[in-house]
Design a protein around this motif. Structure first.
Motif, PDB file in Angstrom:
ATOM      1  N   GLU A   1       0.895  -1.281  -0.186  1.00 50.57           N
ATOM      2  CA  GLU A   1      -0.163  -0.026  -0.202  1.00 50.57           C
ATOM      3  C   GLU A   1       0.823   1.417   0.078  1.00 50.57           C
ATOM      4  O   GLU A   1       0.446   2.198  -0.669  1.00 50.57           O
ATOM      5  CB  GLU A   1      -0.894  -0.040   0.955  1.00 50.57           C
TER       6      GLU A   1
ATOM      7  N   TYR B   1      -1.328   4.977   9.225  1.00 51.72           N
ATOM      8  CA  TYR B   1      -1.489   3.960   7.822  1.00 51.72           C
ATOM      9  C   TYR B   1      -2.689   3.381   7.662  1.00 51.72           C
ATOM     10  O   TYR B   1      -3.198   2.912   6.754  1.00 51.72           O
ATOM     11  CB  TYR B   1      -0.026   3.126   8.154  1.00 51.72           C
ATOM     12  N   ARG B   2      -3.309   2.983   8.921  1.00 50.98           N
ATOM     13  CA  ARG B   2      -4.449   2.472   8.758  1.00 50.98           C
ATOM     14  C   ARG B   2      -5.547   2.685  10.104  1.00 50.98           C
ATOM     15  O   ARG B   2      -5.024   3.298  10.979  1.00 50.98           O
ATOM     16  CB  ARG B   2      -4.195   0.846   9.114  1.00 50.98           C
TER      17      ARG B   2
ATOM     18  N   GLU C   1      -8.790   1.339  11.076  1.00 50.38           N
ATOM     19  CA  GLU C   1      -9.945   0.451  11.268  1.00 50.38           C
ATOM     20  C   GLU C   1     -10.054  -0.183  12.568  1.00 50.38           C
ATOM     21  O   GLU C   1      -9.569  -1.341  12.611  1.00 50.38           O
ATOM     22  CB  GLU C   1      -9.711  -0.855  10.144  1.00 50.38           C
TER      23      GLU C   1
ATOM     24  N   ASP D   1      -6.066  -6.972   8.276  1.00 47.65           N
ATOM     25  CA  ASP D   1      -6.487  -5.784   7.466  1.00 47.65           C
ATOM     26  C   ASP D   1      -7.441  -4.645   8.357  1.00 47.65           C
ATOM     27  O   ASP D   1      -7.912  -3.983   7.631  1.00 47.65           O
ATOM     28  CB  ASP D   1      -7.314  -6.110   6.153  1.00 47.65           C
ATOM     29  N   THR D   2      -7.357  -4.967   9.557  1.00 47.25           N
ATOM     30  CA  THR D   2      -7.877  -4.324  10.635  1.00 47.25           C
ATOM     31  C   THR D   2      -7.055  -3.777  11.599  1.00 47.25           C
ATOM     32  O   THR D   2      -5.903  -4.288  11.708  1.00 47.25           O
ATOM     33  CB  THR D   2      -9.296  -4.820  11.168  1.00 47.25           C
TER      34      THR D   2
END
Length: 306
Positions: A33, A151-152, A154, A140-141
């Motif tokens: 990503e 960066y994320r 979630e 992915d969480t």
């Protein structure tokens, strides 16, 4: 071992098609990503400085006024006795500035299924000390803030956050956001768990916790190799890596790990990825012995000190 087992599905893909191809794509094939993450972070820091924002430089500084190096001492200990005896290593770290505690990604890239041996990542960033991180890339969480960069976002579980004032907190990811954490001064977040110690007390129920893996929950109970981070006081941290699953070291349970962290004086402590991922690196050398094999397992990230 995770990668070997999942890669073994490749031949089977030809026979079963779609479902297996999806599993390989999700859990084996690399998905980048953000590449050159260190440059990305440095560019964001430079842009923030130019806008007069007080954002620490994740790449460090060569300025003569830079803070003195962190003081880290490593000691070997044992827990239990007889067949249940475990060997563990404690790195006691005193930071003058918490930005001395950095994160680095495997292959300098953020994304899914990107791995590299901890010692290799440490060598590439010039780390004097490092431990494995939370294996963010297998999920992915989770909220992923590294070196002051989001960066994320979630939220999914109980996480740990280290703030720029040197403090550490246990928090509910689902009750906040990456932006809110950054506004409060978040420097690093970790998303694995469970929390081991909070406000000086061992967290209840950790002997029942399962860890979500995106293919269902799975138990991490029993004697296992472990990695944990804990704060004794702002800017004073302990990093613990326990060997296990070998004739030389049985590993420890989560309640035992929590007890170790509390006995070390940690007021907040958090469990990181364990098993074969558990690794401590000092001056380029592996300190512990993962699984009694002398071999490392690829991980997605490390925490390190220069």
């Amino acid at each position: 071992m995770r990668r070997i087992l999942l890669t073994g599905l490749l031949g089977f893909t030809i026979l079963v098609g779609g479902p297996t191809l999806w599993a390989l794509d999700r859990y084996v094939f690399e998905h980048v990503e953000v590449s050159n993450a260190s440059s990305y972070e440095a560019a964001l820091a430079s842009a923030s400085v130019s806008d007069s924002a007080a954002v620490p430089d994740p790449a460090g500084s060569d300025d003569a006024t830079a803070a003195p190096a962190a003081d880290i001492t490593i000691a070997e200990h044992t827990f239990g006795s007889g067949a249940d005896e475990a060997t563990y290593f404690v790195a006691d770290a005193q930071f003058t500035d918490i930005t001395q505690l950095k994160s680095a990604f495997a292959q300098d890239s953020f994304g899914l299924n990107i791995t590299q041996f901890p010692s290799e990542i440490a060598s590439e960033v010039g780390a004097a000390f490092a431990i494995n991180g939370d294996y963010y890339g297998f999920r992915d969480t989770g909220i992923a803030i590294r070196n002051g960069v989001a960066y994320r976002d979630e939220g999914a579980r109980t996480g740990a956050v280290i703030y720029s004032d040197g403090s550490m907190d246990i928090y509910d990811e689902t009750a906040t956001s990456a932006d809110a954490l950054l506004a409060d001064g978040a420097w690093q977040t970790l998303s694995f768990g469970p929390a081991l110690v909070s406000d000086g007390a061992i967290v209840e129920g950790i002997d029942q916790v399962e860890i979500d893996t995106n293919i269902g929950n799975h138990s991490i109970q029993g004697d296992q190799p472990r990695t944990a981070i804990g704060m004794i006081a702002p800017h004073h941290y302990v990093f613990v890596v326990v060997d296990g699953r070998s004739s030389d070291s049985a590993g420890v349970t989560l309640p035992e790990l929590a007890q170790i962290m509390q006995d070390l004086g940690a007021t907040e402590a958090y469990n990181l990825d364990g098993g074969g991922s558990s690794a401590m690196v000092s001056d380029g050398e592996l300190v512990n012995d993962p699984l009694g094999s002398g071999q490392e397992r690829g991980v997605s990230d490390i925490l390190w000190v220069g």
